[in-house]
Design an enzyme around this catalytic site. Sequence first.
Site, mmCIF file in Angstrom:
data_model
loop_
_atom_site.group_PDB
_atom_site.id
_atom_site.type_symbol
_atom_site.label_atom_id
_atom_site.label_comp_id
_atom_site.label_asym_id
_atom_site.label_seq_id
_atom_site.Cartn_x
_atom_site.Cartn_y
_atom_site.Cartn_z
ATOM 1 N N HIS A 110 0.820 -1.203 0.000
ATOM 2 C CA HIS A 110 0.000 0.000 0.000
ATOM 3 C C HIS A 110 0.862 1.265 0.000
ATOM 4 C CE1 HIS A 110 -3.607 2.285 0.547
ATOM 5 N NE2 HIS A 110 -3.061 2.920 1.564
ATOM 6 N N ASN A 118 24.808 -23.293 -6.288
ATOM 7 C CA ASN A 118 25.595 -24.504 -6.475
ATOM 8 C C ASN A 118 25.053 -25.652 -5.648
ATOM 9 O OD1 ASN A 118 27.523 -24.226 -8.360
ATOM 10 N ND2 ASN A 118 29.110 -23.478 -6.988
ATOM 11 N N GLU A 152 -2.347 -5.370 -3.918
ATOM 12 C CA GLU A 152 -2.998 -4.954 -2.679
ATOM 13 C C GLU A 152 -4.382 -5.584 -2.563
ATOM 14 O OE1 GLU A 152 -3.371 -0.568 -0.841
ATOM 15 O OE2 GLU A 152 -4.568 -1.023 -2.593
#
Lengths: 157, 844
Positions: free
Chosen positions: B47, B410, B69
Site C-alpha cells: 500500500h 551450487n 494490494e
Amino acid sequence: MKDDLITFCTFYISNKMFGIDILDIKEINNEINFTEIDHTPNYLKGYVNIRGNLYLIGDVSNLLGLTSIDKDINSKLILFKNHIDEAFGIIVDRIGDTVEVRENTIFDRRKSKEDKTGELNEERRNKINISKGVVKLKDGLLITLMADKILENIKLL
Amino acid sequence: MDQSIFDDFVIESREHIDSIQENLMVLEGTMESPEYEIVNKLFRAVHTIKGGAGFLGLSQISKLSHSMENLMSNIREGINKVDVEHIDTLLDALDMLTIMIDNPSESNNTDISDITQRLDNLSSSESPARDAIKADSDEKVYLAEDGHTIPYNKSKIKSIPKDYTNFFIMRIDLVKLEKDFNVKPYRIISDISSITYIIEGELDTQDSTLETSEDNLSLYHKLFVATAKSREELYSLLPDRSLAHILSVELVDKNKHEQEEKTDDENEIPSDKIHEPQKKEASVSIKSPSTADQTIRLRLELIEKLMGLTSELVLARNRILLLSDKYSNDTDLISTIQQFDSITSSLQESVMMTRMQPVGTVFNKFPRIVRDLSKDLGKKIDLIIKGAESELDKALVDSLSDPMTHLIRNSCDHGIEIPEKRIAKGKGETGTITLDAFHESGQINIVIEDDGAGINVEKICSKAIERGLISESALKELSEQQKLNLIMLPGFSTAEQVSNVSGRGVGMDVVKNTVERLGGSFDLESKKDKGSKIILKMPLTLAIVPSFVIECKKKRFAIPQISIEEIVTVENDSMIEKSIDWEMFRLREELIPVIRLEEILLSPEPFDENKRLEIIEKYHENRENSGQRIIVILKTGRSKYGLIVDNVLGTEEIVVKPMHSLLKKYTIYSGATIMGDGKVALILNADGIGSHAEILFYTDKSDKEQDISKIDDHRSVFLFNINSHEQYAVYLKDIIRIEKFDYSKLDSVGSKEYVSIENKTYGIIRIPRLIDTYDQIVNKEMYLILLKDMAKPSGILATEIIDSVNISEDLDEEAFENPHLLGTLMIDDRMTLFLDSNSLKNIQ
C-alpha cells in the site's frame, strides 16, 4: 567562448616550459619522499602521503619524450583535482609562474601538421594528443598540456 | 519533479519489497493458518508503494501494486484462501514491481497486463464470501463535507481496516513544505500512510502543465484517508499546521445497516485467526512510533565520511604515540596521550559499529532463491538459516551477496539430488541446506552445508586434465583435499551442460577470489553422498586490520595478521632444503615451500621454473654464511608457504587504503597504508605473492595430518610459572603472542596496572588476584602472555616461561573450584592449573 582567458600553471621539465590549466590542479606540494612500488614501471614514481590521503605520483617525461626526472630540492608535485583522477599527481623539475592566455592564441601544432602531411600515424597522434598546442610568450614557448589526456595516456602505457 | 524524490521513493520501495518478499516466504510456510500480522504487513508495504507511486505519477507501478494490494486485502479478510498459486503470482508480481521500481522513469512503458490479469483473476476467483461482498460493491456511499454531500464509490472504501473509523480529507501544500521546511513530500506521504489508509490521493493544482517557474507554482496534494487517529494527530505529522488543511468527513451510507450486518457475518466466516487479532494490530501501531524514535536514517556517505575521518584520527594517534617517545619524562603529556589513545580506540570502535549490519540482510533473500530453484530443478529442498543476526561491516555484507548466492545456487543445482536419487541412496527425499553465521576470534564464520551428493573428486580430476589445468603426473601427487581444491581453478565448471542455474563459466574461482580479496578465507569440505560444506571466514571490517610490519630491501610492508600462521627464525640458509625447483623448509613435521620476498620484489615477471632454479643457485652456494633468516609462515585459502623477509618490525593496526586504479594489476599488493611516521607502506597480498611465485598446488599436507593438526590446536598448551609452587597453563589457541618486558616499566592507574610495549598499552592480569596462591616472584624481566579476544588488550603476567606441550589426558575438573580455572593436570610431575581464558575476557 573562443576569447576566454585560460590561466596556466607553468612548470619545467628538462628546461622546457609546460603549462596545465590551473582549474585542473588541486595543489602544488613539496613532498618528494615517495614510497616506491616494486613491479611498477619507472614512470610511476610511487605513493606519497598528503595529509592522510595517498597520491600516486607519475613522471610524464617519458610521455613527452624527455629524459626522466631526477628529484632534487626544487622538485615539486602537481596534484590534480578529483575530476581528473581521485588521487594522482605528477613530479616536475620546478614550478614557474602562472600565465593568462587567450584561448585563440594557442597554436595547435597537430592541426597544422595534419594539414601539411595528411594523416599522422597513430603513435604520433597519441603523443601530441596530450598537448593542446603551444603559446608564444615573451620569455619562450609554453607547451600546454591537458591533465585528463596525460592520465589517459599513462593508462595506455 | 525533483530527482531526489524519486530516489527516496526507490530506496524506500526497495526496503518494502525486501520485506514483502520475506513475509511472502513466511506466509507460504503458514498457508494453512496465515497470521493476520504477516498479511497486514504485506498489505501495508504494498500500500505504501502504491501511495508513493500514485503521487509521483508512476501509473503502472501504482496499478500493479493496486492489484497486489487487492489480492492481499482479500487474503487478509479471509476471502481468498492462500495457496501456492497465490504465492507464485504474488512473487512474480513482486519481481515485475522490482524491475519497474529499479527504473521508475521507464516504468510507465512496462507491459503489466499479464500479471495484473493473473492477480485480478485470483482476487475475483469464486469464493462464497467474495460473492457476498460483490453484490453491493458498486453501490454508492455519500461523503459529508462542509455541509455538502458528495457521492462516493463504495467499493473503494471496502478494504479499510475496521478500526479506522475517522475519515479526513487533507490538502497539503507541497511547495511550501519543500521550500520552507525542506521536507520531501514523499516522506510526509509515507508518514501519513503509516497511520492511515489512503483511500484516494490526487494532485491539486491550478497550473495543469506544472511548467511555470517554481516560485509561482502552487501544488497541493489532496488525500482522502481513513484512520483510527484524531485530526490533531494528523496535524502533528506535519512540521507546521499552516501546511495543510484537514477536513473531517463523515460517511453517510444508505445501506449502513445492511453493511454492518454483513461485517458481522464476515467475522464468522473462515478461520478466526485472521480476524481475531485486531487489538494486536492497534497495539502495534502504537508501538511503532516509539521504536522509530530510537533509530534515525543516515545517508551512507555520512557514515563513510565519519569512517574516513576516524581512520585519519587513528593515523594521527599512531603518529602522536610514536612522537611521544621523545617526551617520556613528561608524565602529564604521556597520561594525556594515553587517554587520547583510548578515546580514539573507543571512538573507532563505535564508528565501526555504525556500519555493522546483520548478515541476515543477505541471508533473507535465499529462501526465495532456494524455493524458485527447487521448483525449476524438481527437487525438494529445505533451507535452514541460523545466526542471521551476526553482524559485520556493511561493505562486506554487500560484497558477500553475490558469492553467497552463487554458493547457494551450487548447492541446489549440484549438491542436492532429485528426490528419486535421494531415496535410492537411503536419504529422505527432501534435501537440507544449512546456512549458519557465527563470530569466532574476531572473525565471522559463514558455513554453507548441504546433505547432497557431495563433490565427485574423480570427475573433477578428469575435468581438470581435460581442460589442461593440471598434468596427469602432477595429479598423482595431490592429496584428496588438494584434488577437491582443483575446483577452485579459474575456468573450471563441472556442470555437464550449462544450466540456467549455475555453470555459466564463472565458478568457484570467482567466489574464492572475491572472498580472498575481502580478506577472508574459503575452505571446502566434501564427502561423497554425505554432502559438502563450505566455510567462509571473513574479517568483521575491512577498514582497520591488525598487521605485522616487516622490512625487506629497506622498505616496509604490512602483512595482515589474518594470513600469518607464525613467524620462525632459522640460523641460516642451510636450514632451507632444495626440492627440484623449489626451496622448502621443514616446519616441525611439515615440508612447506619458501619464497624470498626480495626476489619477488625484484622480478616484475611471474616466476617460472628457470627463475626458481636461478634463485636456488644464487643462495645455495653461500648458504652456511647467509646469516639469520626470518620466515613468515603465510596461509592462504589453498596454500601455505614461508616468506623470507629481512626483518619483522612489530605489529600495527593499519588503516587499509585501496590501491590506485593504475596499480590494481600488481597483485602482490592488496592495498596501502600510512604508518605511524607518516610514510606510506604497501600491504602484501599473501595469495598474490603465492601466484606470482606460481606456488598454487605445492602444499604438502595430507588430509590425515590436517585433522590431527586441528585437534592439536585444542590440545597444545603453553606452560609458565609465577612462583616456585604450581605451574600454570593456557591453551595455545587462546594466545596472540608472548612479550618480554622490563618490570620497572609497569605503571598503574588506581588498581589497574598496565604496561606499554611498542607504543601499545596492555592491561596486566595477575594470577594471585584471581586464584588463592602464593605471591608472584618478580624479576627484572617479566613476560606478558597476550590473550585473544579480550575486551581490552591485556595479558597474563608470567615470571618464567616453561614450554609448550601437547596433552593427551583429560583435565581433572573437580580438584580446584575457581571460575577462572578449567581444571588441573599433572604435567612432568608438577601440578598444573589450566586457566580459562574465556573467563578472563572482561578482567582488567
